[in-house]
Design a protein around this motif. Structure first.
Motif, mmCIF file in Angstrom:
data_model
loop_
_atom_site.group_PDB
_atom_site.id
_atom_site.type_symbol
_atom_site.label_atom_id
_atom_site.label_comp_id
_atom_site.label_asym_id
_atom_site.label_seq_id
_atom_site.Cartn_x
_atom_site.Cartn_y
_atom_site.Cartn_z
ATOM 1 N N VAL A 61 -8.830 -13.037 -19.519
ATOM 2 C CA VAL A 61 -9.988 -13.905 -19.858
ATOM 3 C C VAL A 61 -10.415 -14.743 -18.587
ATOM 4 O O VAL A 61 -11.663 -15.101 -18.391
ATOM 5 N N MET A 62 -9.419 -14.958 -17.968
ATOM 6 C CA MET A 62 -9.796 -15.932 -16.328
ATOM 7 C C MET A 62 -10.702 -14.790 -15.640
ATOM 8 O O MET A 62 -11.685 -15.422 -14.982
ATOM 9 N N TYR A 63 -10.270 -13.474 -15.436
ATOM 10 C CA TYR A 63 -11.065 -12.766 -14.688
ATOM 11 C C TYR A 63 -12.556 -12.620 -15.094
ATOM 12 O O TYR A 63 -13.481 -12.537 -14.186
ATOM 13 N N ASP A 64 -12.803 -12.578 -16.361
ATOM 14 C CA ASP A 64 -14.127 -12.560 -16.991
ATOM 15 C C ASP A 64 -14.775 -13.908 -16.897
ATOM 16 O O ASP A 64 -16.229 -13.801 -16.963
ATOM 17 N N ALA A 65 -14.071 -14.848 -16.976
ATOM 18 C CA ALA A 65 -14.918 -16.335 -17.046
ATOM 19 C C ALA A 65 -15.237 -16.817 -15.758
ATOM 20 O O ALA A 65 -16.345 -17.350 -15.829
ATOM 21 N N GLU A 66 -14.414 -16.561 -14.775
ATOM 22 C CA GLU A 66 -14.663 -17.510 -13.561
ATOM 23 C C GLU A 66 -15.447 -16.350 -12.497
ATOM 24 O O GLU A 66 -15.324 -15.172 -12.431
ATOM 25 N N ASP A 67 -15.856 -17.102 -11.567
ATOM 26 C CA ASP A 67 -16.460 -16.634 -10.284
ATOM 27 C C ASP A 67 -15.436 -16.346 -9.212
ATOM 28 O O ASP A 67 -15.427 -17.767 -8.530
ATOM 29 N N LEU A 68 -14.846 -15.684 -9.189
ATOM 30 C CA LEU A 68 -13.891 -15.258 -8.212
ATOM 31 C C LEU A 68 -14.120 -14.310 -7.069
ATOM 32 O O LEU A 68 -14.930 -13.449 -7.297
ATOM 33 N N ASP A 69 -13.348 -14.499 -5.876
ATOM 34 C CA ASP A 69 -13.177 -13.616 -4.809
ATOM 35 C C ASP A 69 -12.153 -12.768 -4.803
ATOM 36 O O ASP A 69 -12.183 -11.532 -4.189
ATOM 37 N N ALA A 70 -11.036 -13.273 -5.157
ATOM 38 C CA ALA A 70 -9.628 -12.612 -4.824
ATOM 39 C C ALA A 70 -8.653 -13.386 -5.856
ATOM 40 O O ALA A 70 -8.787 -14.197 -6.405
ATOM 41 N N ILE A 71 -7.794 -12.466 -6.010
ATOM 42 C CA ILE A 71 -6.473 -12.748 -7.129
ATOM 43 C C ILE A 71 -5.134 -12.528 -6.156
ATOM 44 O O ILE A 71 -4.936 -11.880 -5.633
ATOM 45 N N ALA A 72 -4.311 -13.653 -6.525
ATOM 46 C CA ALA A 72 -2.855 -13.811 -6.139
ATOM 47 C C ALA A 72 -2.111 -13.243 -7.220
ATOM 48 O O ALA A 72 -2.202 -14.293 -8.270
ATOM 49 N N VAL A 73 -1.221 -12.323 -7.605
ATOM 50 C CA VAL A 73 -0.267 -12.068 -8.712
ATOM 51 C C VAL A 73 0.896 -12.067 -8.303
ATOM 52 O O VAL A 73 1.592 -11.786 -7.162
ATOM 53 N N SER A 74 1.717 -13.351 -8.935
ATOM 54 C CA SER A 74 3.131 -13.719 -8.730
ATOM 55 C C SER A 74 3.880 -13.841 -10.130
ATOM 56 O O SER A 74 4.501 -14.789 -10.144
ATOM 57 N N THR A 75 3.658 -12.873 -11.007
ATOM 58 C CA THR A 75 4.161 -12.760 -12.023
ATOM 59 C C THR A 75 5.628 -12.158 -11.962
ATOM 60 O O THR A 75 5.895 -11.613 -10.955
#
Length: 360
Positions: A61-75
């Motif tokens: 939902v965040m990926y589709d809702a926000e205007d982002l350039d990059a993602i940090a994954v720390s799960t």
């Protein structure tokens, strides 16, 4: 880039300690933390307050809702694949915490998604970003060491079992114990010192000796003494890793051991060698000569330091690559997949009690 040629708009998946570390580093490097995703409401609330960010329960939902350039994954490791692949499918650039995944098949799917994406995936092997390593690699590029034929790789904690009862000690969530948590750094660093040769086979022994003893856990960490606490992973491993050209790595990894702590790596080359600490400042180079008389010579680094080491330096290199729209040469998904293959071989060898081949 979405809004600016100088500012990355970052989204974070997994808002615990490392997620907050990435967010803090991003802000300190002049970028914007836009949003975060986590399944725990209290963690989302804390993150939203700290970074003035919008938070979501579901990363998709965040990926589709926000205007982002990059993602940090720390799960936790078991959830890397879904978060990273989801981001790559949307052509985001991704920084993934180590290891690449909780098992080899999942890591291979992430690598395939990265190959098909217009975004890139970088893996956070932050210990490469240190003064000693930078100096070593520059001398290596100049041919000072000749060919590195062996690396003695040690990541030994005396009392350092993390969060017994947390996801670190639960194989279903982590994929393994000391090898996956800290051994991944040692394997990557040793291969990096050798310029990442192809690994051919591995012989390994893993041990579970101290996980049920509260006198061997990290003194500053949480220990769950309830019956529900899970510890079904190894707390140490010893391995011999053979690479192409009969180059070798001897690996010693422990969360807990009755010996002095060490993170020393020794690289032996045909022309010179070196000892350096994982992620540290100290470097000693060993060589010999005939000037004046036959002699051996130890050269120690005494001054100089690079800016932004460790987690900060790794995050900066990721964010700079996002700005430059260039896949970084450091900490590539292909190298992380090679490390995952070694981890897989360590566990296979330990189960079989024999040397096992590594597919490349």
């Amino acid at each position: 880039m979405s809004n600016s040629d100088t500012t990355v708009r970052l989204g974070v998946v997994g808002l615990g300690f490392m997620g907050q570390t990435h967010a803090t580093n991003a802000e300190e490097h002049g970028h914007e933390v836009v949003a975060g995703a986590d399944i725990v409401p209290e963690t989302r609330e804390e993150f939203a307050t700290a970074y003035d960010a919008t938070t979501y329960e579901e990363f998709g939902v965040m990926y589709d809702a926000e205007d982002l350039d990059a993602i940090a994954v720390s799960t936790p490791n078991a959830f890397h694949e879904s978060a990273v692949v989801g981001a790559l499918e949307r052509d985001y650039d991704v920084l993934c915490e180590k290891p690449l995944a909780d098992d080899l098949e999942s890591a291979e799917r992430i690598a395939a998604a990265a190959a098909d994406s217009d975004g890139f995936c970088m893996v956070n092997f932050h210990n490469r970003v240190s003064t000693a390593t930078e100096v070593f690699k520059e001398y290596q590029r100049e041919g000072h060491f000749g060919e590195i034929t062996h690396v003695d790789a040690n990541y030994v904690r005396r009392r350092g079992i993390p969060g017994v009862g947390s996801w670190f000690t639960n194989e279903e969530l982590s994929g393994g114990g000391a090898v996956v948590d800290i051994g991944v750094h040692a394997i990557d660093f040793a291969l990096y010192l050798m310029d990442y040769p192809a690994v051919e086979d591995v012989f390994a022994v893993t041990r579970t000796e101290f996980g049920d003893r509260d006198d061997y856990v990290d003194p500053g960490d949480w220990y769950d003494e309830t019956d529900e606490a899970v510890f079904d992973v190894e707390d140490s491993a010893t391995a011999m890793i053979r690479c192409e050209g009969d180059r070798t790595i001897s690996l010693e990894v422990t969360w807990a051991a009755n010996q002095a702590e060490t993170q020393e790596f020794v690289a032996r080359g045909t022309e010179a060698g070196a000892a350096l600490e994982l992620g540290g400042e100290d470097l000693t180079m060993f060589q010999s000569g005939k000037q004046g008389t036959d002699h051996t010579l130890d050269v120690t680094l005494t001054e100089g330091s690079i800016d932004h080491t460790g987690w900060s330096g790794s995050d900066k290199r990721f964010l700079d690559a996002v700005l430059d729209e260039q896949t970084p040469e450091l900490n590539t998904v292909e190298q992380a997949l090679a490390v995952q293959r070694v981890i897989d071989a360590i566990y296979r060898s330990a189960r079989q009690g024999s040397s096992v081949p590594v597919e490349n």
